[in-house]
Design a protein around this motif. Sequence first.
Motif, short mmCIF file in Angstrom:
data_model
loop_
_atom_site.label_atom_id
_atom_site.label_comp_id
_atom_site.label_asym_id
_atom_site.label_seq_id
_atom_site.Cartn_x
_atom_site.Cartn_y
_atom_site.Cartn_z
N THR A 97 -47.85 -32.09 -10.33
CA THR A 97 -49.12 -32.59 -10.84
C THR A 97 -49.44 -31.93 -12.17
O THR A 97 -49.10 -30.76 -12.39
N CYS A 98 -50.11 -32.65 -13.04
CA CYS A 98 -50.54 -32.09 -14.33
C CYS A 98 -51.61 -31.03 -14.15
O CYS A 98 -51.89 -30.25 -15.08
N HIS A 99 -52.23 -30.97 -12.96
CA HIS A 99 -53.33 -30.04 -12.73
C HIS A 99 -52.86 -28.69 -12.19
O HIS A 99 -53.68 -27.83 -11.92
N ALA B 130 -38.86 -40.60 -17.31
CA ALA B 130 -39.55 -40.05 -18.49
C ALA B 130 -40.90 -40.70 -18.71
O ALA B 130 -41.75 -40.14 -19.42
N THR B 131 -41.14 -41.88 -18.11
CA THR B 131 -42.41 -42.57 -18.30
C THR B 131 -43.47 -42.11 -17.31
O THR B 131 -44.60 -42.58 -17.36
N ALA B 132 -43.12 -41.20 -16.40
CA ALA B 132 -44.06 -40.79 -15.35
C ALA B 132 -45.27 -40.04 -15.90
O ALA B 132 -46.34 -40.08 -15.31
N GLY B 133 -45.10 -39.32 -17.02
CA GLY B 133 -46.19 -38.54 -17.57
C GLY B 133 -46.54 -37.33 -16.73
O GLY B 133 -47.68 -36.84 -16.77
N LEU B 134 -45.57 -36.82 -15.96
CA LEU B 134 -45.78 -35.65 -15.11
C LEU B 134 -44.76 -34.57 -15.48
O LEU B 134 -43.65 -34.89 -15.92
N PRO B 135 -45.09 -33.30 -15.26
CA PRO B 135 -44.08 -32.25 -15.45
C PRO B 135 -42.92 -32.46 -14.48
O PRO B 135 -43.13 -32.77 -13.30
N LEU C 115 -43.83 -42.71 -5.16
CA LEU C 115 -43.93 -41.25 -5.08
C LEU C 115 -44.68 -40.69 -6.29
O LEU C 115 -45.55 -39.83 -6.16
N ILE C 116 -44.36 -41.19 -7.48
CA ILE C 116 -45.04 -40.74 -8.70
C ILE C 116 -46.54 -41.02 -8.61
O ILE C 116 -47.37 -40.18 -8.96
N ASN C 117 -46.91 -42.20 -8.10
CA ASN C 117 -48.33 -42.52 -7.95
C ASN C 117 -49.02 -41.57 -6.99
O ASN C 117 -50.18 -41.19 -7.20
N ASP C 118 -48.32 -41.18 -5.91
CA ASP C 118 -48.92 -40.27 -4.94
C ASP C 118 -49.08 -38.87 -5.50
O ASP C 118 -50.02 -38.15 -5.14
N VAL C 119 -48.18 -38.44 -6.40
CA VAL C 119 -48.35 -37.14 -7.06
C VAL C 119 -49.54 -37.20 -8.00
O VAL C 119 -50.38 -36.30 -8.02
N ARG C 120 -49.64 -38.27 -8.78
CA ARG C 120 -50.76 -38.42 -9.73
C ARG C 120 -52.11 -38.38 -9.02
O ARG C 120 -53.06 -37.78 -9.50
N SER C 121 -52.18 -39.07 -7.87
CA SER C 121 -53.45 -39.20 -7.18
C SER C 121 -53.70 -38.08 -6.18
O SER C 121 -54.70 -38.10 -5.46
N ALA C 122 -52.79 -37.09 -6.11
CA ALA C 122 -52.93 -35.91 -5.26
C ALA C 122 -52.84 -36.22 -3.78
O ALA C 122 -53.31 -35.45 -2.95
N ARG C 123 -52.23 -37.35 -3.41
CA ARG C 123 -51.96 -37.59 -1.99
C ARG C 123 -50.90 -36.62 -1.49
O ARG C 123 -50.87 -36.28 -0.31
N VAL C 124 -49.98 -36.24 -2.39
CA VAL C 124 -48.99 -35.20 -2.07
C VAL C 124 -49.10 -34.10 -3.12
O VAL C 124 -49.61 -34.32 -4.22
N ASP C 125 -48.59 -32.91 -2.78
CA ASP C 125 -48.67 -31.78 -3.70
C ASP C 125 -47.60 -31.86 -4.78
O ASP C 125 -47.82 -31.42 -5.91
N PHE C 126 -46.43 -32.38 -4.44
CA PHE C 126 -45.39 -32.64 -5.43
C PHE C 126 -44.40 -33.63 -4.83
O PHE C 126 -44.45 -33.94 -3.63
N GLY C 127 -43.54 -34.17 -5.68
CA GLY C 127 -42.58 -35.16 -5.21
C GLY C 127 -41.17 -34.81 -5.66
O GLY C 127 -40.98 -34.07 -6.63
N ALA D 93 -61.44 -46.53 -16.06
CA ALA D 93 -60.94 -45.25 -16.58
C ALA D 93 -61.23 -44.11 -15.61
O ALA D 93 -60.44 -43.18 -15.46
N ILE D 94 -62.38 -44.18 -14.94
CA ILE D 94 -62.78 -43.13 -14.01
C ILE D 94 -62.03 -43.23 -12.69
O ILE D 94 -61.80 -42.22 -12.00
N LEU D 95 -61.59 -44.42 -12.30
CA LEU D 95 -61.01 -44.67 -10.99
C LEU D 95 -59.89 -43.68 -10.60
O LEU D 95 -59.96 -43.07 -9.53
N PRO D 96 -58.83 -43.50 -11.42
CA PRO D 96 -57.78 -42.56 -10.99
C PRO D 96 -58.26 -41.11 -10.90
O PRO D 96 -57.76 -40.34 -10.07
N ILE D 97 -59.25 -40.74 -11.72
CA ILE D 97 -59.79 -39.37 -11.65
C ILE D 97 -60.55 -39.19 -10.34
O ILE D 97 -60.40 -38.16 -9.66
N ALA D 98 -61.34 -40.18 -9.98
CA ALA D 98 -62.10 -40.10 -8.73
C ALA D 98 -61.15 -40.08 -7.53
O ALA D 98 -61.38 -39.33 -6.56
#
Length: 312
Positions: A285-287, A165-170, A147-159, A79-84
């Motif tokens: 990103t959600c952040h 609809a399943t991405a869970g991102l704005p 690309l969606i994974n890279d946005v979630r993990s902050a490798r990129v600023d946006f994609g 659970a912590i892995l993607p946050i880290a």
Amino acid sequence: MKTKESTGVSKRLLAALSLRHLHYFLTLARVLHFRLAAEELALTASALSTSIRETERLIGAQLFIRKGHQVTLSEIGAAILPIAEHLLNTAGNAMADMVHISQEHQQTVRIGLVPSVAHRILPLLRLLQRQHADLKFDFVDLPTRALINDVRSARVDFGIGAGDATAGLPMHRLLVDELVVVLRKDDPFCSARSVSWAQLDTRPVAHFLLGSVADLALGSPKAQEVIVKAAYRVSFTETLYSLISSGFCVGIVPRLTAEGLLGDELTWRPIVKPRIHRDIVLFETCHGPRTPAVDSCLAFLKEQAGQITDSP
């Protein structure tokens, strides 16, 4: 119920958690072997084990389950892995930004995009860069799912990719794309303004292994009406277009791909009955935006959406 005192203790402990702790945790989580992870980090296995135990103490939970030489992530560790990962990537990018600003007086925006949108998006970003000389772009071209994974993990600023609809991102829609057929200019299909899926069923067809058909099917009920029997499935546009130019087949691609890379021998026609569309969107990103430069770039692209939208 947590007391104010216990909350303060937790904050003090977490303040001791460093980027080094996160780096070691992520490396072991990927390798799942203490000796191999330690070799990659240029540490001894004992030093890595000490760091992991310290990380677990600071977080207050067991992150790995150890059984002899076998190592697996615990439920909390998973659970912590993607946050880290998000935190470490954000910190790394922020440090790189500080260097760019201090040494080169530039602010960097990292953008992931699917290759087919490049010829529509890059001229706009070049215009923005001319207006802001301190703005620098880093681009990564990826399929939408990566690309969606890279946005979630902050490798990129946006994609910028196919809406999911399943991405869970704005998401913010920029333009509409559709599936088209690419064919030789001497092909009999060229005599008509469009081609139906039923007509394509009579011909050898090629499409991409990733993206295109799969991306356009996301969330599209109409796509469920179509079964594509591909004679050829390829990874690269050059291979697909060469197959078409040589007369092996016709090709199914997104319209944006057809617009951007057609040669003199090829053309394209819309595919109808049904027409299958996809939205090209900004994935944020959600952040929230990481820097003012990222915020300005997002605002600019959203303002320009009316200029780049070309609904089929």
